[in-house]
Design a protein around this motif. Structure first.
Motif, PDB file in Angstrom:
ATOM      1  N   ASP A  30       8.929  38.226   4.069  1.00  0.00           N
ATOM      2  CA  ASP A  30       9.098  39.410   3.365  1.00  0.00           C
ATOM      3  C   ASP A  30      10.397  39.679   3.151  1.00  0.00           C
ATOM      4  O   ASP A  30      10.794  41.116   2.984  1.00  0.00           O
ATOM      5  N   GLN A  38       7.345  36.663  -5.603  1.00  0.00           N
ATOM      6  CA  GLN A  38       6.169  37.504  -5.843  1.00  0.00           C
ATOM      7  C   GLN A  38       6.329  38.193  -7.262  1.00  0.00           C
ATOM      8  O   GLN A  38       5.487  38.045  -8.155  1.00  0.00           O
ATOM      9  N   LYS A  49      -1.129  41.861  -8.620  1.00  0.00           N
ATOM     10  CA  LYS A  49      -0.190  41.917  -7.549  1.00  0.00           C
ATOM     11  C   LYS A  49      -0.199  40.378  -6.677  1.00  0.00           C
ATOM     12  O   LYS A  49      -1.356  39.829  -6.684  1.00  0.00           O
ATOM     13  N   LEU A  51       0.816  38.018  -3.631  1.00  0.00           N
ATOM     14  CA  LEU A  51       1.394  37.923  -2.117  1.00  0.00           C
ATOM     15  C   LEU A  51       1.561  36.457  -1.846  1.00  0.00           C
ATOM     16  O   LEU A  51       0.513  35.924  -1.966  1.00  0.00           O
ATOM     17  N   GLU A 201      -4.152  47.070  -1.340  1.00  0.00           N
ATOM     18  CA  GLU A 201      -3.625  47.657  -0.244  1.00  0.00           C
ATOM     19  C   GLU A 201      -4.171  47.121   1.220  1.00  0.00           C
ATOM     20  O   GLU A 201      -3.467  46.556   2.002  1.00  0.00           O
ATOM     21  N   GLU A 204      -2.544  43.527   1.845  1.00  0.00           N
ATOM     22  CA  GLU A 204      -1.001  43.679   2.444  1.00  0.00           C
ATOM     23  C   GLU A 204      -1.196  44.068   3.899  1.00  0.00           C
ATOM     24  O   GLU A 204      -0.681  43.257   4.838  1.00  0.00           O
ATOM     25  N   ARG A 207      -2.480  40.835   5.747  1.00  0.00           N
ATOM     26  CA  ARG A 207      -1.340  39.569   5.749  1.00  0.00           C
ATOM     27  C   ARG A 207      -0.379  39.890   6.650  1.00  0.00           C
ATOM     28  O   ARG A 207       0.310  39.051   7.333  1.00  0.00           O
ATOM     29  N   GLU A 208      -0.488  41.242   7.123  1.00  0.00           N
ATOM     30  CA  GLU A 208       0.543  41.526   8.225  1.00  0.00           C
ATOM     31  C   GLU A 208      -0.011  42.039   9.325  1.00  0.00           C
ATOM     32  O   GLU A 208       0.170  43.133  10.092  1.00  0.00           O
ATOM     33  N   SER A 214       3.837  47.258   5.663  1.00  0.00           N
ATOM     34  CA  SER A 214       4.172  47.170   4.024  1.00  0.00           C
ATOM     35  C   SER A 214       4.277  48.571   3.665  1.00  0.00           C
ATOM     36  O   SER A 214       5.111  48.830   3.077  1.00  0.00           O
ATOM     37  N   GLN A 215       3.670  49.375   4.053  1.00  0.00           N
ATOM     38  CA  GLN A 215       3.760  50.729   3.642  1.00  0.00           C
ATOM     39  C   GLN A 215       4.838  51.505   4.319  1.00  0.00           C
ATOM     40  O   GLN A 215       5.541  51.993   3.855  1.00  0.00           O
TER      41      GLN A 215
END
Ligand SMILES: *Cc1c(COP(=O)(O)O)cnc(C)c1O
Length: 377
Positions: A30, A38, A49, A51, A201, A204, A207-208, A214-215
């Motif tokens: 990231d 991306q 979107k 990713l 949302e 993300e 994936r994390e 991410s937020q």
């Protein structure tokens, strides 16, 4: 000199971008190159979107989580595909339901999908074989009628189109592969295309590692924490740097592959009139991306003997796929709906020829000549 089946290539600034990663001081995921990949993918595909992930398999695993697959849920897909179309769903307890393929494009036969639908069906997985599109209008209409999700396995399909829409951007979710055997490469790598806002949302977060990191980085929350299931699906920046250089040259890559594809087709299509081989069929509304050149050998020809004869001339050719429905894990975790006649037949007759950027005309001439000799006696 051997002519390998595949050969990884460098086409742009791969190496200088990798050097740049060190000066950016971010090796983990990231970072700046991930973002660039991306953005360029969103621009080129029109997906809402994108990713990037460490593989197409990972993108499909994310898709299976986003589809909320629960034990016993059914996922309709072709059997004539790679294991990664099925495994991500099986990992969540899902049951792959295999239907037969079309004899022309070797894609899922859309006219057989409705029969396979039960009260347990949740997802349809079209696989765009060789970068040639499935009949997406019909598939999307069926999905709408039965309230199903469509997850495109577009591992072969990057920058190929169906009615001017990029493969991977048509279903609710789409998955790309950047494995070194695909068109755009980063060794291992993939991307999840999210074409429906409601999944962004959560994607993300999954994936994390199931966190809202991410937020946090976007300053939307003041600390990040564990909020959902997830895993580590992101690639490091070294991979993203290599990938970005390839994505910048994506048009070039497609053009070069299509040229190689056409040269094969020009030489072999004439021979297909003798009915010993059949060349690929590309429907009018599809622009393919030259991902693969395959031929179908007629029943009288012994494929192993042809592969052996090519090998004697130092030419590497491959068959494709061992169908999932008859594989040990497919028998254990999936089931079939209807006959698998086309799948069984095709998987015994198909031969893939060397395809990589840098393959020379004289090499292709040699391949075609050797092939013609091998099938004519
Ligand atoms: C290559 C491939 C995959 C898996 O891609 P990875 O990036 O290696 O995980 C999935 N589906 C199909 C049809 C493929 O050809």
């Amino acid at each position: 000199m051997e002519i390998p089946f595949n050969k990884p290539f460098i086409i742009g600034r791969e190496l200088s971008y990798i050097a740049e990663v060190y000066s950016n001081n971010i090796l983990s995921g990231d970072g700046p190159f991930t973002k660039k990949c991306q953005i360029i993918l969103e621009q080129k595909t029109n997906s809402k979107k994108v990713l990037i992930t460490h593989s197409c398999t990972a993108a499909l695993e994310m898709a299976a989580i986003l589809a909320d697959i629960k034990p016993g849920d059914e996922i309709i897909m072709p059997s004539y595909t790679f294991v990664s179309s099925a495994n991500p769903f099986v990992l969540r307890g899902g049951i792959p339901v295999f239907v037969d393929i079309r004899p022309d494009t070797l894609n899922i036969d859309e006219t057989l999908i409705e029969e396979a639908i039960t009260s347990k069906t949740k997802v349809i997985v079209p696989v765009h074989y060789a970068g040639v599109a499935c009949e997406m209008d019909t598939i999307m209409a069926i999905a709408k009628k039965y309230n199903l999700l469509v997850i495109e396995d577009a591992a072969h399909g990057i920058f190929a189109t169906y009615k001017n829409r990029m493969l991977g951007s048509i279903g609710h979710l789409g998955c790309y592969s950047f494995h070194e055997t695909k068109n755009v490469i980063s060794g291992e790598g993939g991307a999840l295309l999210i074409n429906d806002y409601r999944f962004i949302e959560r994607a993300e977060i999954i994936r994390e590692k199931g966190t809202n990191r991410s937020q946090f980085f976007r300053g939307m929350i003041d600390k990040y924490t564990w909020v959902d299931i997830g895993s580590s699906y992101l690639p490091g920046e070294l991979i993203a740097a290599f990938l970005f250089a390839q994505l910048e040259k994506a048009q070039d890559i497609t053009k070069k592959r299509l040229k190689i594809w056409k040269l094969y087709n020009d030489q072999l299509f004439i021979d297909s009139s003798q009915k010993l081989i059949r060349c690929p069929v590309i429907p009018n509304f599809c622009n393919h991306n030259g991902h693969m050149y395959y031929i179908l050998l007629s029943k009288e020809i012994n494929r192993s003997a042809v592969i052996e004869k090519l090998k004697k001339k130092n030419i590497q050719s491959l068959f494709h796929y061992v169908p999932l429905h008859s594989s040990p894990a497919g028998l254990k975790y999936g089931r079939v709906c209807g006959s698998m006649d086309v799948t069984n037949f095709i998987s015994e007759q198909l031969l893939r020829l060397p395809m990589w950027i840098g393959l020379k005309k004289y090499q292709q001439d040699k391949i075609c000549q050797t092939l013609k000799m091998a099938i004519n006696n």
